[in-house]
Design a protein around this motif. Sequence first.
Motif, PDB file in Angstrom:
ATOM      1  N   ILE A   1       0.832  -1.212   0.000  1.00  0.00           N
ATOM      2  CA  ILE A   1       0.000   0.000   0.000  1.00  0.00           C
ATOM      3  C   ILE A   1       0.862   1.255   0.000  1.00  0.00           C
ATOM      4  O   ILE A   1       0.561   2.228  -0.706  1.00  0.00           O
ATOM      5  CB  ILE A   1      -0.955  -0.004   1.213  1.00  0.00           C
ATOM      6  CG1 ILE A   1      -1.993  -1.115   1.048  1.00  0.00           C
ATOM      7  CG2 ILE A   1      -1.660   1.341   1.349  1.00  0.00           C
ATOM      8  CD1 ILE A   1      -2.824  -1.020  -0.206  1.00  0.00           C
ATOM      9  N   ASP A   2       1.927   1.272   0.770  1.00  0.00           N
ATOM     10  CA  ASP A   2       2.827   2.433   0.778  1.00  0.00           C
ATOM     11  C   ASP A   2       3.377   2.699  -0.620  1.00  0.00           C
ATOM     12  O   ASP A   2       3.410   3.845  -1.078  1.00  0.00           O
ATOM     13  CB  ASP A   2       3.983   2.200   1.752  1.00  0.00           C
ATOM     14  CG  ASP A   2       3.569   2.354   3.204  1.00  0.00           C
ATOM     15  OD1 ASP A   2       2.479   2.908   3.440  1.00  0.00           O
ATOM     16  OD2 ASP A   2       4.317   1.903   4.091  1.00  0.00           O
ATOM     17  N   ASN A   3       3.799   1.651  -1.291  1.00  0.00           N
ATOM     18  CA  ASN A   3       4.343   1.815  -2.642  1.00  0.00           C
ATOM     19  C   ASN A   3       3.270   2.266  -3.624  1.00  0.00           C
ATOM     20  O   ASN A   3       3.518   3.118  -4.487  1.00  0.00           O
ATOM     21  CB  ASN A   3       4.977   0.510  -3.124  1.00  0.00           C
ATOM     22  CG  ASN A   3       6.273   0.185  -2.402  1.00  0.00           C
ATOM     23  OD1 ASN A   3       6.934   1.078  -1.871  1.00  0.00           O
ATOM     24  ND2 ASN A   3       6.638  -1.083  -2.369  1.00  0.00           N
ATOM     25  N   PHE A   4       2.070   1.690  -3.479  1.00  0.00           N
ATOM     26  CA  PHE A   4       0.964   2.093  -4.352  1.00  0.00           C
ATOM     27  C   PHE A   4       0.638   3.571  -4.178  1.00  0.00           C
ATOM     28  O   PHE A   4       0.478   4.313  -5.156  1.00  0.00           O
ATOM     29  CB  PHE A   4      -0.275   1.245  -4.062  1.00  0.00           C
ATOM     30  CG  PHE A   4      -1.531   1.776  -4.700  1.00  0.00           C
ATOM     31  CD1 PHE A   4      -1.730   1.685  -6.066  1.00  0.00           C
ATOM     32  CD2 PHE A   4      -2.515   2.382  -3.922  1.00  0.00           C
ATOM     33  CE1 PHE A   4      -2.889   2.189  -6.654  1.00  0.00           C
ATOM     34  CE2 PHE A   4      -3.668   2.885  -4.497  1.00  0.00           C
ATOM     35  CZ  PHE A   4      -3.859   2.782  -5.867  1.00  0.00           C
ATOM     36  N   LEU A   5       0.559   4.026  -2.930  1.00  0.00           N
ATOM     37  CA  LEU A   5       0.217   5.422  -2.665  1.00  0.00           C
ATOM     38  C   LEU A   5       1.322   6.369  -3.150  1.00  0.00           C
ATOM     39  O   LEU A   5       1.041   7.466  -3.650  1.00  0.00           O
ATOM     40  CB  LEU A   5      -0.054   5.633  -1.182  1.00  0.00           C
ATOM     41  CG  LEU A   5      -1.342   4.979  -0.639  1.00  0.00           C
ATOM     42  CD1 LEU A   5      -1.411   5.116   0.873  1.00  0.00           C
ATOM     43  CD2 LEU A   5      -2.576   5.594  -1.289  1.00  0.00           C
ATOM     44  N   LYS A   6       2.578   5.958  -3.027  1.00  0.00           N
ATOM     45  CA  LYS A   6       3.684   6.785  -3.530  1.00  0.00           C
ATOM     46  C   LYS A   6       3.597   6.920  -5.050  1.00  0.00           C
ATOM     47  O   LYS A   6       3.744   8.021  -5.599  1.00  0.00           O
ATOM     48  CB  LYS A   6       5.018   6.172  -3.133  1.00  0.00           C
ATOM     49  CG  LYS A   6       5.363   6.327  -1.657  1.00  0.00           C
ATOM     50  CD  LYS A   6       6.675   5.617  -1.328  1.00  0.00           C
ATOM     51  CE  LYS A   6       6.980   5.691   0.163  1.00  0.00           C
ATOM     52  NZ  LYS A   6       8.210   4.923   0.507  1.00  0.00           N
TER      53      LYS A   6
END
Length: 330
Positions: A278-283
Amino acid sequence: MDNQFLVTIFIPVFNGEKYLERTLLSVLNQSYSNFEVLLVDDSSTDKSLAIVNNFAEKDSRFKVFSKPNGGMTSISWNYILPKIKGNFLFYLSQDDLLSEDLLEKAIIRHKETNADCVLCDAVFYFENKEGKRLGGVNGDRNIILNGRDAFLKSLKWEIHGFGLYKTKLYESEIFPEDAFDSDEYMTRKIFLKCQKVAFCDSVFYYRQDNPKAITKSFSEKNFYRLNTFKRIWFLIVHHKFDSRIALEYLFGLNYNFLALKCLSRRFNFNSKDEKIRIDNFLKDFQRELININTNFDFKQEASFKLKLLFMTVKNNFVGFIFCLYQHCKK
């Protein structure tokens, strides 16, 4: 009545034994008889497969397909699209219900109007109770919309998407498989391909009280809804709708991103890998959103921007509180 048109009814199935038989009975009891029912079982672990097989053994119009679990309805859509034989297509979930005259009245209305899509009434349904009812445009079922007007009215749910569609509208279409709600995008994309959208007064019962429905829980999947929001915004821009409409939707897209980003910092992820995804997706999404905001033509008066900002915050506040509530429940 004349049964000249074959209607394909598509129902994806996964662990739906509680409501499934009643749903299938509402299909079986249709007053219009020229239909096929394509049931895609997504590796259910309950009695769902036995239930659908039982219907198929008794009625050749029911056809069962089994596939490895894909986790999203969009994957089942892409699996079944090449197998559809009907002139028209109707979709429902494994817990929804149809009035007995739904197909008949939709076909009659098509013959009257030559509409590409006929929307029935939608009742937000609870067991032994009917909730809000959406029919026509503000109750007017005689109105005929073009595709662009239907698209615009669907953005704010002035109309819904539950109805009978010409199958040819789905030719060459592929459902995005990176969001559980990609049907929200596809319905609006299909509206834009319609010349006429008509209405009838038969009823689609849209179940709201199934706690296991994918729309009733908050998890990792909800973050990927941003992909659906983004695709709808690109439809608005690509089809050259008024820039104010694009700006309004872009405000909503930005707000939803910020709300989900804020929630991700407090969200109780199931695993470290889930949090990293999720962190990578949001970035990645943030970088794309910055690019969208930078390149969009913001030549709008300041008062309109402020009005939109206030309206967006107001309209999304309830949704944001729901997200926090789901988080606190964990």
